[in-house]
Design a protein around this motif. Structure first.
Motif, PDB file in Angstrom:
ATOM      1  N   ALA A  16       7.990  -5.285   1.448  1.00 43.63           N
ATOM      2  CA  ALA A  16       6.566  -5.117   1.753  1.00 43.63           C
ATOM      3  C   ALA A  16       6.328  -3.913   2.655  1.00 43.63           C
ATOM      4  O   ALA A  16       5.305  -3.223   2.539  1.00 43.63           O
ATOM      5  CB  ALA A  16       6.013  -6.387   2.395  1.00 43.63           C
ATOM      6  N   GLU A  17       7.251  -3.649   3.539  1.00 48.00           N
ATOM      7  CA  GLU A  17       7.118  -2.477   4.418  1.00 48.00           C
ATOM      8  C   GLU A  17       7.094  -1.178   3.619  1.00 48.00           C
ATOM      9  O   GLU A  17       6.485  -0.187   4.039  1.00 48.00           O
ATOM     10  CB  GLU A  17       8.263  -2.450   5.434  1.00 48.00           C
ATOM     11  CG  GLU A  17       8.192  -3.564   6.468  1.00 48.00           C
ATOM     12  CD  GLU A  17       9.365  -3.528   7.429  1.00 48.00           C
ATOM     13  OE1 GLU A  17      10.205  -2.597   7.294  1.00 48.00           O
ATOM     14  OE2 GLU A  17       9.449  -4.405   8.297  1.00 48.00           O
ATOM     15  N   LEU A  19       5.528  -0.654   1.006  1.00 48.01           N
ATOM     16  CA  LEU A  19       4.205  -0.431   0.418  1.00 48.01           C
ATOM     17  C   LEU A  19       3.473   0.709   1.115  1.00 48.01           C
ATOM     18  O   LEU A  19       2.508   1.256   0.571  1.00 48.01           O
ATOM     19  CB  LEU A  19       3.364  -1.710   0.495  1.00 48.01           C
ATOM     20  CG  LEU A  19       3.843  -2.891  -0.358  1.00 48.01           C
ATOM     21  CD1 LEU A  19       3.062  -4.148  -0.002  1.00 48.01           C
ATOM     22  CD2 LEU A  19       3.695  -2.582  -1.848  1.00 48.01           C
ATOM     23  N   ALA A  20       3.919   1.061   2.296  1.00 42.80           N
ATOM     24  CA  ALA A  20       3.308   2.161   3.047  1.00 42.80           C
ATOM     25  C   ALA A  20       4.191   3.416   3.041  1.00 42.80           C
ATOM     26  O   ALA A  20       3.951   4.350   3.806  1.00 42.80           O
ATOM     27  CB  ALA A  20       3.044   1.718   4.483  1.00 42.80           C
ATOM     28  N   ARG A  27       6.352   3.036  -3.304  1.00 36.96           N
ATOM     29  CA  ARG A  27       5.223   2.103  -3.206  1.00 36.96           C
ATOM     30  C   ARG A  27       5.053   1.342  -4.522  1.00 36.96           C
ATOM     31  O   ARG A  27       4.813   0.133  -4.545  1.00 36.96           O
ATOM     32  CB  ARG A  27       3.926   2.852  -2.861  1.00 36.96           C
ATOM     33  CG  ARG A  27       3.976   3.573  -1.522  1.00 36.96           C
ATOM     34  CD  ARG A  27       2.597   4.000  -1.052  1.00 36.96           C
ATOM     35  NE  ARG A  27       1.889   4.875  -1.975  1.00 36.96           N
ATOM     36  CZ  ARG A  27       2.016   6.192  -2.031  1.00 36.96           C
ATOM     37  NH1 ARG A  27       2.874   6.811  -1.221  1.00 36.96           N
ATOM     38  NH2 ARG A  27       1.306   6.918  -2.879  1.00 36.96           N
ATOM     39  N   CYS A  31       5.400  -2.767  -5.054  1.00 39.32           N
ATOM     40  CA  CYS A  31       4.360  -3.613  -5.667  1.00 39.32           C
ATOM     41  C   CYS A  31       4.947  -4.409  -6.830  1.00 39.32           C
ATOM     42  O   CYS A  31       4.705  -5.618  -6.974  1.00 39.32           O
ATOM     43  CB  CYS A  31       3.205  -2.757  -6.179  1.00 39.32           C
ATOM     44  SG  CYS A  31       2.068  -2.150  -4.927  1.00 39.32           S
ATOM     45  N   HIS A  44       2.591 -11.469   1.584  1.00 35.02           N
ATOM     46  CA  HIS A  44       2.508 -10.007   1.488  1.00 35.02           C
ATOM     47  C   HIS A  44       1.426  -9.524   0.514  1.00 35.02           C
ATOM     48  O   HIS A  44       1.293  -8.325   0.286  1.00 35.02           O
ATOM     49  CB  HIS A  44       3.864  -9.449   1.059  1.00 35.02           C
ATOM     50  CG  HIS A  44       5.001  -9.942   1.907  1.00 35.02           C
ATOM     51  ND1 HIS A  44       5.135  -9.617   3.234  1.00 35.02           N
ATOM     52  CD2 HIS A  44       6.034 -10.775   1.610  1.00 35.02           C
ATOM     53  CE1 HIS A  44       6.208 -10.210   3.727  1.00 35.02           C
ATOM     54  NE2 HIS A  44       6.784 -10.912   2.760  1.00 35.02           N
ATOM     55  N   ALA A  47      -1.107  -6.921   1.749  1.00 34.64           N
ATOM     56  CA  ALA A  47      -0.600  -5.545   1.750  1.00 34.64           C
ATOM     57  C   ALA A  47      -0.593  -4.971   0.338  1.00 34.64           C
ATOM     58  O   ALA A  47      -0.872  -3.777   0.128  1.00 34.64           O
ATOM     59  CB  ALA A  47       0.806  -5.508   2.348  1.00 34.64           C
ATOM     60  N   GLU A  50      -4.070  -3.854  -0.579  1.00 34.10           N
ATOM     61  CA  GLU A  50      -4.437  -2.561  -0.002  1.00 34.10           C
ATOM     62  C   GLU A  50      -4.024  -1.406  -0.915  1.00 34.10           C
ATOM     63  O   GLU A  50      -4.649  -0.339  -0.898  1.00 34.10           O
ATOM     64  CB  GLU A  50      -3.794  -2.407   1.376  1.00 34.10           C
ATOM     65  CG  GLU A  50      -4.382  -3.352   2.431  1.00 34.10           C
ATOM     66  CD  GLU A  50      -3.730  -3.178   3.780  1.00 34.10           C
ATOM     67  OE1 GLU A  50      -2.890  -2.249   3.923  1.00 34.10           O
ATOM     68  OE2 GLU A  50      -4.039  -3.968   4.685  1.00 34.10           O
ATOM     69  N   CYS A  51      -2.994  -1.636  -1.712  1.00 34.08           N
ATOM     70  CA  CYS A  51      -2.522  -0.597  -2.634  1.00 34.08           C
ATOM     71  C   CYS A  51      -3.456  -0.391  -3.818  1.00 34.08           C
ATOM     72  O   CYS A  51      -3.278   0.554  -4.584  1.00 34.08           O
ATOM     73  CB  CYS A  51      -1.117  -0.934  -3.127  1.00 34.08           C
ATOM     74  SG  CYS A  51       0.154  -0.757  -1.852  1.00 34.08           S
ATOM     75  N   ASP A  54      -4.777   2.933  -3.445  1.00 28.86           N
ATOM     76  CA  ASP A  54      -3.767   3.990  -3.303  1.00 28.86           C
ATOM     77  C   ASP A  54      -4.214   5.274  -4.009  1.00 28.86           C
ATOM     78  O   ASP A  54      -4.970   5.225  -4.982  1.00 28.86           O
ATOM     79  CB  ASP A  54      -2.439   3.511  -3.896  1.00 28.86           C
ATOM     80  CG  ASP A  54      -1.265   4.363  -3.456  1.00 28.86           C
ATOM     81  OD1 ASP A  54      -0.602   3.990  -2.471  1.00 28.86           O
ATOM     82  OD2 ASP A  54      -1.023   5.411  -4.097  1.00 28.86           O
TER      83      ASP A  54
END
Length: 220
Positions: A16-17, A19-20, A27, A31, A44, A47, A50-51, A54
């Motif tokens: 999950a980290e 993803l940023a 990324r 996902c 998660h 998060a 939020e993508c 992107d």
């Protein structure tokens, strides 16, 4: 890690980290991996959602797809998924249609936006929208019919054909629109004429007043 099932679950936080991450491919894969895991990935999903915003279209697609796989746990993010129906990239619109289809009744508030995609310029988007609406047809009845009816008069032949296909799955709610569907039996496009025939054929006795016109098309 996405393909390793339960063995990968202790590492989902680390995934999950990513993803940023600065690299779009990382990324994207993060996902995709989270979409492959069930309940363990639920913490998660915010998060992942939020993508959906992107900068990279492939990442947005992967986020839509992942949220489509998570059922009830992802329902709170369906507004954001539905917003992707208006994305600038057709592949994102397509995946958003598919994701909403998988969410069943929870996606009902967004079917109007899905119906708008029946007139999309891209065939794969129109097809996905048709399939999504077809799945919801019986449950939505007259509401669905009202959404799809204007598409029967679309300038795009493929859109008219897809609208016929949706009506073929609508049950009794389609009956008031048989006249408009029957008019398409004389459409200039063979695909539309075939879709109109098929739609009316699915309705059996209810469509009997139009069987003469359908019979004429058998020699088409």
């Amino acid at each position: 890690l996405g393909k390793h099932g339960e063995a990968a679950e202790p590492h989902l936080g680390a995934i999950a980290e990513r993803l940023a991450d600065d690299d779009w491919q990382v990324r994207y894969m993060a996902c995709e991996a989270l979409g492959m895991h069930g309940e363990a990935a639920v913490p998660h999903l915010g998060a992942v959602a939020e993508c959906l915003a992107d900068d990279d279209a492939d990442v947005r697609c992967a986020a839509c797809k992942a949220l489509g796989e998570h059922g009830e746990a992802a329902e709170q993010y369906l507004d954001a998924v539905a917003a992707c129906l208006k994305d600038n990239e057709s592949q994102v619109q397509f995946v958003a249609c598919v994701a909403l289809q998988k969410h069943g009744k929870a996606a009902a508030p967004h079917l109007g936006d899905v119906a708008d995609r029946l007139a999309d310029e891209h065939y794969h988007v129109r097809k996905a929208a048709c399939e999504a609406l077809g799945k919801h047809g019986e449950a939505r009845g007259q509401t669905m019919a009202a959404l799809v009816a204007p598409v029967l008069k679309s300038r795009e032949a493929c859109s008219r054909a897809r609208a016929c296909q949706v009506f073929g799955n609508l049950g009794e709610a389609a009956v008031p629109h048989f006249g408009a569907i029957a008019e398409l039996l004389a459409d200039s496009d063979a695909g539309v004429r075939g879709a109109a025939c098929e739609a009316l054929g699915k309705h059996g006795e209810a469509a009997e007043p139009h069987l003469g016109a359908v019979a004429e098309r058998l020699a088409d």
